[in-house]
Write an enzyme that holds these catalytic residues in place. Structure first.
Site, PDB file in Angstrom:
ATOM      1  N   PRO A   1     104.319 -94.942  34.242  1.00  0.00           N
ATOM      2  CA  PRO A   1     104.701 -93.620  33.753  1.00  0.00           C
ATOM      3  C   PRO A   1     104.507 -93.417  32.251  1.00  0.00           C
ATOM      4  CG  PRO A   1     106.631 -94.920  34.368  1.00  0.00           C
ATOM      5  CD  PRO A   1     105.431 -95.648  34.880  1.00  0.00           C
ATOM      6  N   ASN A   2     104.046 -92.236  31.935  1.00  0.00           N
ATOM      7  CA  ASN A   2     103.856 -91.729  30.569  1.00  0.00           C
ATOM      8  C   ASN A   2     102.665 -92.351  29.851  1.00  0.00           C
ATOM      9  OD1 ASN A   2     106.222 -89.986  30.589  1.00  0.00           O
ATOM     10  ND2 ASN A   2     107.382 -91.890  30.655  1.00  0.00           N
TER      11      ASN A   2
ATOM     12  N   ARG B   1     112.356-103.447  19.723  1.00  0.00           N
ATOM     13  CA  ARG B   1     112.835-102.089  20.019  1.00  0.00           C
ATOM     14  C   ARG B   1     114.238-102.136  20.636  1.00  0.00           C
ATOM     15  NH1 ARG B   1     108.232 -98.999  23.083  1.00  0.00           N
ATOM     16  NH2 ARG B   1     109.560 -97.240  22.471  1.00  0.00           N
TER      17      ARG B   1
ATOM     18  N   HIS C   1     111.767-102.086  33.187  1.00  0.00           N
ATOM     19  CA  HIS C   1     113.167-102.367  32.876  1.00  0.00           C
ATOM     20  C   HIS C   1     114.127-101.911  33.971  1.00  0.00           C
ATOM     21  CE1 HIS C   1     111.065-102.769  29.131  1.00  0.00           C
ATOM     22  NE2 HIS C   1     110.864-101.476  29.026  1.00  0.00           N
TER      23      HIS C   1
ATOM     24  N   ALA D   1     108.379 -97.826  31.591  1.00  0.00           N
ATOM     25  CA  ALA D   1     109.837 -97.967  31.688  1.00  0.00           C
ATOM     26  C   ALA D   1     110.287 -98.569  33.025  1.00  0.00           C
ATOM     27  CB  ALA D   1     110.506 -96.613  31.470  1.00  0.00           C
TER      28      ALA D   1
ATOM     29  N   GLU E   1     101.785-108.972  33.045  1.00  0.00           N
ATOM     30  CA  GLU E   1     102.553-107.828  32.524  1.00  0.00           C
ATOM     31  C   GLU E   1     102.127-107.573  31.076  1.00  0.00           C
ATOM     32  OE1 GLU E   1     106.851-108.109  33.107  1.00  0.00           O
ATOM     33  OE2 GLU E   1     107.182-107.051  31.217  1.00  0.00           O
TER      34      GLU E   1
ATOM     35  N   ASN F   1     100.921-102.547  33.249  1.00  0.00           N
ATOM     36  CA  ASN F   1     101.895-102.009  32.294  1.00  0.00           C
ATOM     37  C   ASN F   1     102.704-100.980  33.072  1.00  0.00           C
ATOM     38  OD1 ASN F   1     103.417-100.833  30.323  1.00  0.00           O
ATOM     39  ND2 ASN F   1     101.734-100.569  28.863  1.00  0.00           N
TER      40      ASN F   1
ATOM     41  N   TYR G   1     102.594 -96.191  19.879  1.00  0.00           N
ATOM     42  CA  TYR G   1     101.542 -96.520  20.849  1.00  0.00           C
ATOM     43  C   TYR G   1     100.119 -96.281  20.327  1.00  0.00           C
ATOM     44  CZ  TYR G   1     105.559 -96.631  23.968  1.00  0.00           C
ATOM     45  OH  TYR G   1     106.770 -96.940  24.547  1.00  0.00           O
TER      46      TYR G   1
ATOM     47  N   HIS H   1     102.605-104.962  27.603  1.00  0.00           N
ATOM     48  CA  HIS H   1     103.220-103.852  26.870  1.00  0.00           C
ATOM     49  C   HIS H   1     102.461-103.672  25.560  1.00  0.00           C
ATOM     50  CE1 HIS H   1     106.380-103.720  29.735  1.00  0.00           C
ATOM     51  NE2 HIS H   1     106.489-105.025  29.631  1.00  0.00           N
ATOM     52  N   ILE H   2     102.177-102.435  25.260  1.00  0.00           N
ATOM     53  CA  ILE H   2     101.435-102.112  24.035  1.00  0.00           C
ATOM     54  C   ILE H   2     102.304-102.423  22.824  1.00  0.00           C
ATOM     55  CG2 ILE H   2     100.406-100.180  22.752  1.00  0.00           C
ATOM     56  CD1 ILE H   2      99.968 -98.920  25.659  1.00  0.00           C
ATOM     57  N   SER H   3     103.544-101.996  22.888  1.00  0.00           N
ATOM     58  CA  SER H   3     104.466-102.214  21.771  1.00  0.00           C
ATOM     59  C   SER H   3     105.163-103.559  21.918  1.00  0.00           C
ATOM     60  CB  SER H   3     105.516-101.096  21.751  1.00  0.00           C
ATOM     61  OG  SER H   3     106.322-101.154  22.920  1.00  0.00           O
TER      62      SER H   3
ATOM     63  N   ASP I   1     109.424-106.748  43.596  1.00  0.00           N
ATOM     64  CA  ASP I   1     109.196-107.261  44.951  1.00  0.00           C
ATOM     65  C   ASP I   1     107.736-107.107  45.368  1.00  0.00           C
ATOM     66  OD1 ASP I   1     111.835-107.994  45.229  1.00  0.00           O
ATOM     67  OD2 ASP I   1     112.390-106.365  46.587  1.00  0.00           O
TER      68      ASP I   1
ATOM     69  N   ARG J   1     101.252 -89.360  22.808  1.00  0.00           N
ATOM     70  CA  ARG J   1     102.669 -89.726  22.876  1.00  0.00           C
ATOM     71  C   ARG J   1     103.050 -90.686  21.742  1.00  0.00           C
ATOM     72  NH1 ARG J   1     104.494 -94.457  27.082  1.00  0.00           N
ATOM     73  NH2 ARG J   1     106.702 -94.116  26.775  1.00  0.00           N
TER      74      ARG J   1
ATOM     75  N   ARG K   1     115.005-102.435  26.390  1.00  0.00           N
ATOM     76  CA  ARG K   1     113.598-102.784  26.656  1.00  0.00           C
ATOM     77  C   ARG K   1     113.378-104.294  26.655  1.00  0.00           C
ATOM     78  NH1 ARG K   1     110.990 -97.736  26.200  1.00  0.00           N
ATOM     79  NH2 ARG K   1     112.080 -96.399  24.739  1.00  0.00           N
TER      80      ARG K   1
HETATM   81  C1  DQA Z   1     105.739 -99.905  27.191  1.00  0.00           C
HETATM   82  C2  DQA Z   1     107.154-100.283  26.733  1.00  0.00           C
HETATM   83  C3  DQA Z   1     108.195 -99.653  27.634  1.00  0.00           C
HETATM   84  O1  DQA Z   1     109.498-100.004  27.184  1.00  0.00           O
HETATM   85  C4  DQA Z   1     108.076 -98.148  27.597  1.00  0.00           C
HETATM   86  O2  DQA Z   1     109.005 -97.553  28.478  1.00  0.00           O
HETATM   87  C5  DQA Z   1     106.689 -97.673  27.879  1.00  0.00           C
HETATM   88  C6  DQA Z   1     105.564 -98.404  27.304  1.00  0.00           C
HETATM   89  C7  DQA Z   1     104.660-100.425  26.234  1.00  0.00           C
HETATM   90  O3  DQA Z   1     103.499-100.452  26.650  1.00  0.00           O
HETATM   91  O4  DQA Z   1     104.944-100.789  25.094  1.00  0.00           O
HETATM   92  O5  DQA Z   1     106.494 -96.644  28.510  1.00  0.00           O
HETATM   93  O6  DQA Z   1     105.510-100.489  28.471  1.00  0.00           O
END
Ligand code: DQA
Length: 140
Positions: free
Chosen positions: A10-11, A105, A78, A75, A96, A72, A23, A98-100, A85, A18, A109
């Protein structure tokens, strides 16, 4: 030919728009095209969804045939036992990403439901984290 699937949650369709301070200002499809070109001998495909069930369906669809999945989950990382599963259910290794740097943070997270079922976790390297994940899957 290795077959690696990148799944964004998502997002992440809003990368480049964003929260640019977190990001960055590159959109994912442009980045993905560059990545695909630099791995001409790898079948790299990309899927994005804002819906938990659609992400699970995709993991089921590719998770028994792909050589690896780069995930990725945004959210959902978390919150989602269901995605955890799904990762455990399939045979393909999942990395897995994560960009950030989620550890610099908010504390909510810092916990991932997914990480224990993944081959490893890469975070804090910006979009380059996806390339690092592909490298780790190719190295097996
Ligand atoms: C994220 C980190 C997550 O906490 C956040 O909800 C995202 C992006 C990242 O790529 O840093 O949507 O997965």
């Amino acid at each position: 030919m290795s077959n690696i699937v990148i799944i964004n949650g998502p997002n992440l369709n809003l990368l480049g728009i964003r929260e640019k301070g977190i990001y960055g200002d590159r959109d994912f499809l442009t980045y993905f095209e560059t990545l695909r070109q630099s791995y001409g001998d790898v079948m790299l495909t990309y899927f994005q969804s804002n819906h938990e069930g659609a992400i699970i369906d995709k993991i089921h669809e590719v998770g028994f045939s792909a050589d690896g999945i780069v995930l990725n989950a945004g959210a959902y990382t978390h919150t989602s036992l269901a995605i955890a599963d799904a990762i455990a259910a399939v045979t393909a290794p999942v990395v897995e990403v994560h960009i950030s740097n989620v550890y610099s943070r908010e504390s909510f997270r810092h916990h991932s439901y997914l990480a224990k079922n993944c081959k490893g976790v890469i975070c804090g390297f910006g979009l380059d984290g996806y390339r690092l994940a592909v490298e780790s899957l190719l190295a097996k």
